[in-house]
Design an enzyme around this catalytic site. Structure first.
Site, PDB file in Angstrom:
ATOM      1  N   PHE A   1       0.838  -1.194   0.000  1.00 14.78           N
ATOM      2  CA  PHE A   1       0.000   0.000   0.000  1.00 14.78           C
ATOM      3  C   PHE A   1       0.872   1.242   0.000  1.00 14.78           C
ATOM      4  CE2 PHE A   1      -2.712  -3.196   1.861  1.00 14.78           C
ATOM      5  CZ  PHE A   1      -3.944  -2.913   1.332  1.00 14.78           C
ATOM      6  N   ASP A   2       0.428   2.209  -0.711  1.00 16.04           N
ATOM      7  CA  ASP A   2       0.975   3.544  -0.548  1.00 16.04           C
ATOM      8  C   ASP A   2       0.259   4.136   0.666  1.00 16.04           C
ATOM      9  OD1 ASP A   2       2.148   6.065  -1.163  1.00 16.04           O
ATOM     10  OD2 ASP A   2       0.205   6.655  -1.976  1.00 16.04           O
ATOM     11  N   LYS A   3       0.856   5.127   1.302  1.00  9.00           N
ATOM     12  CA  LYS A   3       0.193   5.659   2.493  1.00  9.00           C
ATOM     13  C   LYS A   3      -0.746   6.815   2.153  1.00  9.00           C
ATOM     14  CE  LYS A   3       2.425   8.305   5.434  1.00  9.00           C
ATOM     15  NZ  LYS A   3       1.694   9.574   5.511  1.00  9.00           N
TER      16      LYS A   3
ATOM     17  N   VAL B   1      -1.092  -1.062  -4.340  1.00 10.30           N
ATOM     18  CA  VAL B   1      -2.302  -0.258  -4.243  1.00 10.30           C
ATOM     19  C   VAL B   1      -1.874   1.177  -3.994  1.00 10.30           C
ATOM     20  CG1 VAL B   1      -4.520   0.009  -3.095  1.00 10.30           C
ATOM     21  CG2 VAL B   1      -3.429  -2.227  -3.174  1.00 10.30           C
TER      22      VAL B   1
ATOM     23  N   ASP C   1       1.468   7.537  -8.007  1.00 12.64           N
ATOM     24  CA  ASP C   1       2.192   6.273  -7.904  1.00 12.64           C
ATOM     25  C   ASP C   1       2.264   5.534  -9.223  1.00 12.64           C
ATOM     26  OD1 ASP C   1       2.903   6.335  -5.206  1.00 12.64           O
ATOM     27  OD2 ASP C   1       0.842   5.880  -4.648  1.00 12.64           O
TER      28      ASP C   1
END
Lengths: 239, 718
Positions: free
Chosen positions: B391-393, B589, B595
């Site tokens: 995951f990206d934050k 994600v 991203d």
């Protein structure tokens, strides 16, 4: 055959049971007609379609029974066994209808791609539409029908099986036509009474069939002779 | 139906929407005769009489076939050797039954064989050889032989073969077409958002024209409740626009003159005059639909099935002809025809051709109903076996920030200066700072040459003092200004979040002087925790990959109980993904725009905030409404899809491999073969339909979303 009057009776009175499922169809068939005469004409064709399907199913079942007899004849008296199965089935159906056995809830008819087509046929203007609607109605699942088909299978002759189902089908005609014409010819109480008589009529047909089956269950005995076309010899199933 | 020229240009079946090979724009094409038949039955608008006729035609054929069946049973019941030696009445009855069979099967041949022959001949004219042709030849041969035997008065008759084969093939294909229609329903629902006719404004007034006749630059009038027919710019009028179908955004957007509209969105309440900017067919919605359609086309297992299908048809042709020849030679013409017909009838190219695309269509349609857009059919396969979900934050697990506290000698000036930089960026921290300035009524200070430094922050020129102003991560700011600066005291923690000992989120520097520190509070996406837990429960390992500072990433990771890596530049994320990638693959994600490289390099990229323009998406999967709660559900769906495709292919190969040799032995009656073929097609359609309609691969994120949100609230990370 001794059962035939009983089969007719089962059909006539058992139709009270049929009306639950097929009554609405009969009403839908009649909905499009302007006069009761026109309605009667349509109802007649609708029932003819049903009886035709019953006849085909009857001959199919009888051929199946005959084929089994041909294959397994040396080891078991298939007609007698089938008569026992049919008898058992009819007795259970009768007892269910009479309320002696508890009835399970019936699930809805599964969604079927042909449903829309069937609906269109029911309301169709042409006589052929109504006849075809009747033809497909005859294919709907019905416990009473299966009992009768088992009986047809036990006859061991295509023509006798066909006759069995035609007689049964004809028996259902008056009630279905009455339902299609307006339904309220008979009061609820009368219908319930008829329903009860019909249920016991079914049980009686079943018992007769059971007796016939039990009587034929002497191993290796000659199968009962049917019509001239279906001799007692084992039969080959087609080419 | 399998074409012998799979390389032809693909187009969609006129009835079910599945791809067909070798179409032309001027005539409707069908993927199989079932669709052609079903289309004729259900054809609406003017063609009603014809629809009736097709239906009646099928019904009458069934009626006649049932008659033939009864006569056949009667003939089959004929005791052997008794036909000649039996009673005269019996002989007459059998003769009658044969003639009646001939009489009743002839209409079936005309009613059902007609369309089949028409189809086969049409394909031959297009230069394609189909199994339908063999089917028609076989049925005609069976009928011809039987008619000849009836005329001679001796020999077997096979009228029931002709009837049953035709009936089973027609009914089976019709049911199959219905099934296919259902699997592609989701896409048609989308297509139905485009109106057929639009109101064209011309100098001479308003007229109604077909959408296809509209061109770029035309002016249209849109009434409340109408769908936007193609991409357009509002000329006049204001209206709330429901863009849910295209962007997933549930709140209607209010749009006025100069704003652009996406095709497929709905004008809720205002009357608009718009200028068309995209030709019909090139609008946002159409591009979306095209992206989804391509997803099925490009799937690897689909290509495998196509390759197999390319040699399947010639193989069946050869086997059928060889079977017919051998049996003809050994046991006569009738045996040859029957055995050859059985081979043709029992073979099920449909199952092979449909095994993959139907399952993919079903899954893609199902996902689309939940606003999950899958652009690559193979993504399901990769998603099903992915071992890591990264995951990206910011913007993924967290939704946004707000300014919690700031420290500066000149707070107002610092905030106004920071806002001047922040308004040039869409980063959440920038948005929070700009919003805070707005709330305090501070006008942003105008700066020149404002630009974004990826992964670091923003910088610009302040012309008043001719210095460079920077707003961004403390690491970058301190490096730019010289590391000896200690202002502000970043190690100072905020009461209540002692375990994080969070430094300030970002610094503002004027020239080489740090003038302010900002502490931002990050809000966690409500369903994120449930989504992460759901994925972990499905055996996937999750990880947080962020470009943000370690302390802030750690704080969020702790909430989700995730391993994490912080301070990753875009290239570092690619490296991290490559490192994690084992045999099972990595799902990334993240935010659809920021991203993009990581999403593109992962085995499956799942994007939030994709925006309406599908051509700019870099991810395989897009969560249109940004609902992370759909992730575990999507993994379930991917696994179910992958399972279904495997089963379908296994069945299709197994069935054909087992049944064709069996039929070649001559042991299978053609009527039985027809029933088996129908059962096989229906099996494939049925499993895919279950995938389309079954609600079993579901999760409960939406039920727990409220609770999860309540338990998390706002996460303080600074």
């Amino acid at each position: 055959m001794i059962e035939w009057p009983l089969i007719l009776g089962s059909g006539m009175l058992g139709a009270a049971h049929c009306l639950g499922m097929c009554g609405p169809f009969a009403l839908a068939v009649g909905a499009a007609s302007p006069t009761w005469r026109a309605n009667l004409w349509r109802q007649g064709w609708y029932s003819a379609g049903r009886v035709f399907t019953y006849a085909v199913l009857g001959s199919t079942a009888a051929f199946g029974g005959r084929w089994l007899t041909g294959r397994l004849g040396p080891w078991a008296n298939i007609p007698a066994l089938l008569a026992l199965v049919a008898g058992g089935f009819l007795v259970v159906q009768g007892l269910l209808a009479a309320g002696v056995l508890p009835r399970k809830g019936v699930g809805g008819i599964a969604a079927c791609p042909g449903a829309a087509a069937f609906k269109a046929l029911l309301g169709g203007r042409a006589t052929s539409d109504v006849f075809l609607a009747g033809l497909f109605t005859g294919l709907l699942p019905c416990g009473l029908l299966y009992g009768m088909l088992a009986l047809a299978a036990s006859t061991g002759s295509v023509l006798a099986g066909l006759a069995t189902m035609v007689i049964f089908g004809l028996g259902t005609v008056p009630a279905m036509i009455a339902a299609g014409l307006g339904g309220s010819v008979l009061g609820v109480a009368t219908r319930q009474r008829i329903h009860a008589v019909a249920a016991w009529c079914l049980v009686l047909t079943g018992v007769v069939s059971l007796a016939r089956g039990a009587g034929g269950l002497s191993w290796g005995s000659e199968p009962a002779p049917g019509c001239p076309f279906c001799g007692p010899e084992p039969i080959q199933a087609g080419p | 139906m399998i074409s012998t020229r799979p390389a032809d240009r693909p187009c969609a079946c006129h009835y079910c929407g599945l791809p067909v090979v070798g179409g032309s724009a001027d005539e409707p094409r069908f993927c199989c005769s079932g669709c052609r038949f079903a289309s004729a039955i259900t054809a609406a608008g003017g063609a009603d009489a014809q629809a009736r006729w097709m239906m009646t035609r099928l019904g009458i054929a069934i009626f006649f076939s049932m008659n033939v069946m009864v006569f056949t049973f009667l003939l089959w019941s004929q005791p052997e050797g008794e036909a000649a030696g039996g009673t005269a009445a019996a002989a007459a009855l059998y003769g009658l039954a044969r003639h009646a069979s001939l009489l009743f099967s002839a209409p079936v041949l005309l009613l059902l064989g007609g369309p089949l022959a028409e189809n086969a001949v049409g394909e031959v004219r297009r230069g394609r050889l189909t199994l339908d042709l063999l089917l028609v030849i076989g049925v005609a041969a069976a009928f011809g032989l039987s008619a000849y035997a009836t005329w001679l008065g001796e020999g077997h008759v096979y009228f029931e073969v002709a009837c049953m084969v035709l009936l089973a093939v027609t009914l089976g294909r019709w049911l199959e077409a219905q099934g296919k229609l259902q699997t592609t329903a989701a896409l048609r629902d989308l297509e139905s958002l485009l109106p057929d006719r639009v109101r064209l404004l011309t100098p001479s007034g308003e007229c109604e024209v077909a959408l296809a006749d509209v061109g770029v630059g035309d002016r249209l009038r849109l009434l409340p409740g109408e769908h936007v027919p193609t991409d357009a710019v509002i000329r006049s009028g204001t209206a709330a626009i429901d863009e849910r179908t295209v962007t997933g955004e549930s709140e209607p957007a209010v749009k006025g003159a100069g704003d652009s509209l996406h095709s497929g969105t709905t004008n809720l309440d205002g009357e608009l005059v718009v200028d068309v900017v995209a030709a019909p067919g090139a609008g946002t919605l159409e591009r979306l639909i095209e992206a989804v359609s391509t997803a099925v086309e490009t799937s690897g297992s689909r290509r495998l099935a196509d390759r197999v299908a390319a040699w399947f048809l010639p193989l069946v042709l050869v086997v059928a002809v060889a079977t017919a020849a051998v049996h003809w030679w050994r046991s006569g013409a009738a045996a040859g025809v029957l055995a050859g017909l059985a081979v043709v009838v029992v073979s099920c190219p449909c199952a092979l051709g449909l095994a993959t695309p139907l399952a993919l269509w079903a899954a893609i349609g199902r996902a689309m109903r939940r606003h999950v857009l899958v652009r690559d059919g193979d993504a399901f396969e990769r998603l099903a076996r992915a071992g890591w979900i990264c995951f990206d934050k910011t913007g993924t697990l967290t939704t946004g920030c707000r300014l919690e506290r700031m420290s500066a000698t000149e707070p107002d000036e610092a905030l106004a200066m920071a806002a001047g930089l922040a308004r040039g960026s869409t980063h959440l921290a920038s948005a929070a700072i700009a919003a805070a300035a707005g709330e305090q009524g501070l006008a942003a200070i105008d700066l020149e040459d404002v630009r974004s430094i990826p992964g670091c922050g923003m910088e610009g020129r302040w012309s008043v003092r001719e210095v460079t102003v920077r707003l961004g991560s403390p690491r970058w700011i301190l490096a730019a200004c010289g590391t000896d600066q200690t202002w502000p005291r970043c190690a100072e923690s905020i009461a209540g979040t002692d375990e994080t000992a969070a430094p300030c989120s970002c610094l503002l520097a004027v020239g080489d002087q740090v003038v302010a520190g900002f502490w931002l509070a990050e809000e966690v996406r409500p369903v994120a925790a449930a989504a992460v837990a759901g994925l972990q429960a499905r055996g996937a390992e999750a990880m947080l990959l962020s470009g943000d500072q370690a302390a802030r990433v750690a704080a969020v990771a702790m909430r989700f109980d995730l391993p994490w890596r912080a301070g990753l530049m875009p290239a570092d994320k690619l490296a991290a993904i490559a490192e994690l990638r084992g045999s099972r693959g990595v799902v990334m994600v993240g935010d659809g725009i920021n991203d993009a490289p990581a999403l593109a390099s992962a085995d499956v990229g799942v994007a939030l905030g994709c925006g309406a323009d599908v051509s700019r998406w870099s991810a395989d999967v897009c969560l249109l409404d940004d609902d992370l709660g759909n992730l575990p559900w999507l993994v379930d769906l991917a696994r179910a899809t992958s399972r279904t495709i495997r089963w379908n292919l296994l069945w299709a190969f197994g069935y054909n491999a087992a049944c064709i040799p069996l039929a070649a032995t001559g042991l299978v009656h053609p009527a039985v073969a027809a029933a088996a073929m129908v059962a096989s097609s229906l099996f494939v359609v049925g499993t895919s339909l279950r995938l389309a309609n079954d609600e079993s691969p579901t999760t409960e994120p939406h039920a727990t979303a409220g609770a999860a949100a309540a338990s998390q609230g706002v996460e303080l990370v600074a």
